[in-house]
Design a protein around this motif. Structure first.
Motif, PDB file in Angstrom:
ATOM      1  N   LYS A  64       0.832  -1.218   0.000  1.00  0.00           N
ATOM      2  CA  LYS A  64       0.000   0.000   0.000  1.00  0.00           C
ATOM      3  C   LYS A  64       0.862   1.262   0.000  1.00  0.00           C
ATOM      4  CE  LYS A  64      -2.098  -1.185   3.878  1.00  0.00           C
ATOM      5  NZ  LYS A  64      -1.372  -2.433   4.172  1.00  0.00           N
ATOM      6  N   THR A  65       1.841   1.279   0.908  1.00  0.00           N
ATOM      7  CA  THR A  65       2.731   2.439   0.959  1.00  0.00           C
ATOM      8  C   THR A  65       3.523   2.571  -0.341  1.00  0.00           C
ATOM      9  OG1 THR A  65       2.907   2.285   3.364  1.00  0.00           O
ATOM     10  CG2 THR A  65       4.665   3.460   2.228  1.00  0.00           C
ATOM     11  N   THR A  66       3.937   1.423  -0.869  1.00  0.00           N
ATOM     12  CA  THR A  66       4.677   1.439  -2.135  1.00  0.00           C
ATOM     13  C   THR A  66       3.838   2.068  -3.247  1.00  0.00           C
ATOM     14  OG1 THR A  66       5.740  -0.591  -1.407  1.00  0.00           O
ATOM     15  CG2 THR A  66       6.008   0.004  -3.722  1.00  0.00           C
ATOM     16  N   PRO A 126       2.777  11.032   4.977  1.00  0.00           N
ATOM     17  CA  PRO A 126       3.397   9.710   5.002  1.00  0.00           C
ATOM     18  C   PRO A 126       3.082   8.935   6.286  1.00  0.00           C
ATOM     19  CG  PRO A 126       5.067  11.435   5.187  1.00  0.00           C
ATOM     20  CD  PRO A 126       3.745  12.095   5.257  1.00  0.00           C
ATOM     21  N   GLN A 127       3.235   7.631   6.186  1.00  0.00           N
ATOM     22  CA  GLN A 127       3.015   6.766   7.347  1.00  0.00           C
ATOM     23  C   GLN A 127       4.051   7.086   8.433  1.00  0.00           C
ATOM     24  OE1 GLN A 127       3.021   2.659   6.147  1.00  0.00           O
ATOM     25  NE2 GLN A 127       1.973   1.957   7.989  1.00  0.00           N
ATOM     26  N   LYS A 128       5.312   7.183   8.010  1.00  0.00           N
ATOM     27  CA  LYS A 128       6.341   7.708   8.917  1.00  0.00           C
ATOM     28  C   LYS A 128       6.339   9.206   8.680  1.00  0.00           C
ATOM     29  CE  LYS A 128       9.018   3.597   8.028  1.00  0.00           C
ATOM     30  NZ  LYS A 128       9.925   3.069   6.986  1.00  0.00           N
ATOM     31  N   ALA A 146      -2.744  10.009   1.572  1.00  0.00           N
ATOM     32  CA  ALA A 146      -2.644   9.906   3.026  1.00  0.00           C
ATOM     33  C   ALA A 146      -2.452   8.454   3.417  1.00  0.00           C
ATOM     34  CB  ALA A 146      -3.899  10.476   3.676  1.00  0.00           C
ATOM     35  N   ASP A 147      -1.360   8.191   4.138  1.00  0.00           N
ATOM     36  CA  ASP A 147      -1.017   6.817   4.501  1.00  0.00           C
ATOM     37  C   ASP A 147      -1.329   6.577   5.974  1.00  0.00           C
ATOM     38  OD1 ASP A 147      -0.052   4.272   4.438  1.00  0.00           O
ATOM     39  OD2 ASP A 147       1.912   4.796   3.597  1.00  0.00           O
ATOM     40  N   GLU A 148      -2.491   5.948   6.230  1.00  0.00           N
ATOM     41  CA  GLU A 148      -2.908   5.628   7.604  1.00  0.00           C
ATOM     42  C   GLU A 148      -2.842   6.844   8.521  1.00  0.00           C
ATOM     43  OE1 GLU A 148      -2.465   1.974   9.075  1.00  0.00           O
ATOM     44  OE2 GLU A 148      -1.847   0.999   7.205  1.00  0.00           O
TER      45      GLU A 148
END
Ligand code: ATP
Ligand code: MG
Lengths: 228, 345
Positions: free
Chosen positions: A47-49, A79-81, A162-164
């Motif tokens: 997903k992030t990829t 980002p997630q991070k 938007a990642d999580e």
């Protein structure tokens, strides 16, 4: 949905993503202004990829990403991070987004004025007014998520990835954040791709939902919260 | 940021002072350098008096001052500033401290252009005085263009630019060697002479044009400072999360710094070291914030180049040591001293 003459904002054409080996192949997706798409799928599936490929941080293995953004800072990414500057204040971090989303061509005075205005609005929307001068490292995980969201809102992107961005938030805060972000997307005619591990929330937020499974992107249809 | 704001302000003040003092020193040194030369008709004191308006100059004296020394000194200042600024920008956008403006094939492109003009007479511009310059300039841009195209084709990583740059440098170098193999002695010496960077080649008109171009590009360099900060603070993922598109930014900064470099080295030949050393010296003095680092590198680069050239033409006068050689001889040890000193601290 029939989009007639409207221009697409984002078009993924037979996209194949991954780092060396393909993780997901043959992704095709077109998005129009005001649309929210959710991506769900197991941890480590890609997903992030996918978001990083759309953002141009990873080159597609095949196919292409076609973004119809013209203005500076047209692509927003939470980002997630989170990627915050930890020793700097909340308002400084949010200001980075506002800076990228405004252009000197708007005239020097409007430029600075508009930036500050955007920063204040975004900080308020995310309920961070009391924390605006705190260094980010002193904030909780959920508060930091909201700083990253405020930064991207202040940027006023046309495409929002938007990642999580809702994980680590409690119910009350989720409602506040979701409302501001979805309102922004609808009002400004942006398009948003959202990675969300909570399927119910994905159903609540988005127009369309896709699941990454067995190397493919599969559209999911739900009725009344149940899978068809 | 706010809890440390007082200290930060103090630090900002000192850094701004450093910058202004360096500009002042450079300007005073530039005036002093106008006094150095091998002419018997114009000694140091007379030059200073003329410059300060205390003494009238003869026609010959003013010719020496304004048509010989001034272009050379202005070229040192502008060329040094441009190369140092280009170096700082390239280091920032490729995230690699070993990169200099000549790393990315700009130099080999320029050398190839010059060799084609000198050996084969193959030129892109038909004005004889400008043939080599134009060739060097255009070929270095062509090479950079190829590198950027290839570098962004398969992968978007910054390493790919550096690797392709190295490969192209070898290819261009091989072509130049082949041309040298077939060149006459006269052509060989002309080519060797070209590749020693020298500030005496461009005339006043050339230098003024170069200055105009460099000054026009300077604001774009400053404008890229924020994007460079974003890229260098946390890499591509951080940049994009602050709304800075790393791939586009990298391309436009590479083009800008390549352009700055080619404009200078097309006229002066290869001057490399200042583009590596001046940005590093600036980092040690003023830190890694590109809003300060870019102007500071420009000032240090200007000073360093002028200092090296002035030394090069006075030390063994009337023999002139090319500025490129001089820069490496004095800049190298000084650079090493700074780096080793920093480790110790
Ligand atoms: N920079 C990288 N280089 C090589 N492989 C990577 C890189 N980043 C992630 N991967 C691998 O790619 C796969 C997909 O990772 P990705 O981060 O896209 O998963 P995800 O679906 O976002 O998972 P999660 O829900 O846990 O965040 C994983 O197997 C991971 O190990
Ligand atoms: Mg992920």
């Amino acid at each position: 949905m029939d989009h007639g003459e409207t221009e697409f904002l984002l078009k993924l054409e037979q996209l194949s993503i991954g780092y060396e080996e393909p993780l997901i192949s043959n992704i095709s997706l077109t998005m129009y202004p005001g649309e929210v798409v959710s991506i769900i799928g197991a941890s480590g599936i890609g997903k992030t990829t996918l978001l990083r490929t759309v953002a141009g941080l990873v080159a597609p293995l095949e196919g292409r990403v076609n973004l119809n953004v013209k203005k500076r800072g047209g692509l927003g990414y939470i980002p997630q991070k989170l990627g915050l500057v930890h020793h700097a204040s909340v308002s400084h971090n949010v200001g980075l987004g506002a800076r990228a989303g405004t252009s000197f061509r708007e005239g020097p005075m409007t430029w600075v004025g508009r930036r500050n205005e955007r920063v204040e609005i975004a900080i308020e929307q995310m309920g961070l007014t009391e924390k605006r001068n705190e260094p980010v490292r002193r904030l909780s995980g959920g508060q930091q998520k909201r700083v990253a969201t405020a930064r991207t809102l202040a940027q006023r992107p046309q495409i929002l990835l938007a990642d999580e961005f809702l994980s680590e938030l409690d119910e009350d805060n989720i409602q506040i954040v979701v409302e501001s972000v979805i309102d922004y997307v609808k009002e400004s005619g942006a398009a948003m791709i959202l990675v969300e591990h909570n399927t119910e929330r994905a159903i609540q937020l988005s127009n369309r939902i896709f699941r990454l499974v067995e190397g493919e992107l599969v559209e999911q249809f739900f009725q009344g919260g149940e899978e068809e | 940021m706010h809890e440390i704001s007082h200290l930060q302000l103090q630090k900002n003040k000192t850094q701004m002072m450093t910058l202004f003092v360096s500009i002042g020193i450079t300007m005073i040194f530039a005036m002093v350098a106008m006094g150095f030369g091998s002419s018997k008709n114009l000694d140091f004191l007379t030059s200073m008096k003329i410059l300060l308006g205390i003494q009238e100059s003869t026609g010959l004296q003013s010719d020496i001052l304004w048509n010989l020394r001034f272009p050379r000194i202005l070229m040192a200042l502008v060329g040094g500033a441009a190369l140092a600024m280009a170096g700082a920008m390239m280091q920032g956008c490729l995230g690699n401290p070993l990169v200099s403006p000549l790393t990315l094939g700009v130099a080999s492109g320029a050398a190839l252009g010059a060799a084609l003009a000198i050996v084969l007479g193959l030129t892109l511009v038909s004005i004889p005085e400008l043939a080599i310059v134009a060739n060097a300039f255009l070929f270095s841009l062509i090479v950079v263009f190829i590198i950027i195209k290839l570098g962004s084709m398969r992968s978007v990583s910054k390493e790919s630019y550096i690797l392709i740059g190295i490969a192209i440098t070898f290819i261009a170098g091989a072509i130049v060697s082949t041309l040298q193999y077939f060149a006459t002695d006269a052509q060989l010496s002309q080519l060797a002479h070209w590749s020693f960077g020298s500030l005496s080649r461009p005339n006043l008109t050339n230098v003024l044009w170069i200055s105009v171009v460099v000054l026009t590009l300077f604001p774009s360099g400053l404008k890229s400072a924020w994007d460079l900060n974003a890229l260098s603070i946390g890499g591509d993922d951080f940049a994009i999360s602050t709304g800075v598109n790393p791939v586009k930014t990298r391309k436009s900064i590479l083009v800008l710094s390549a352009f700055l470099t080619s404009v200078v080295i097309a006229f002066t030949g290869l001057i490399g070291f200042v583009g590596l050393a001046a940005p590093h010296m600036s980092r040690l003095v003023i830190g890694n914030d590109y809003r300060k680092l870019i102007p500071c590198s420009a000032v240090f680069g200007a000073f360093l180049t002028l200092f090296a050239d002035t030394l090069g033409r006075t030390l063994f006068a009337p023999i002139v040591i090319p500025v490129g050689v001089m820069l490496s001889i004095i800049g190298g040890p000084f650079f090493m001293y700074l780096l080793l000193n920093k480790r110790g601290a």
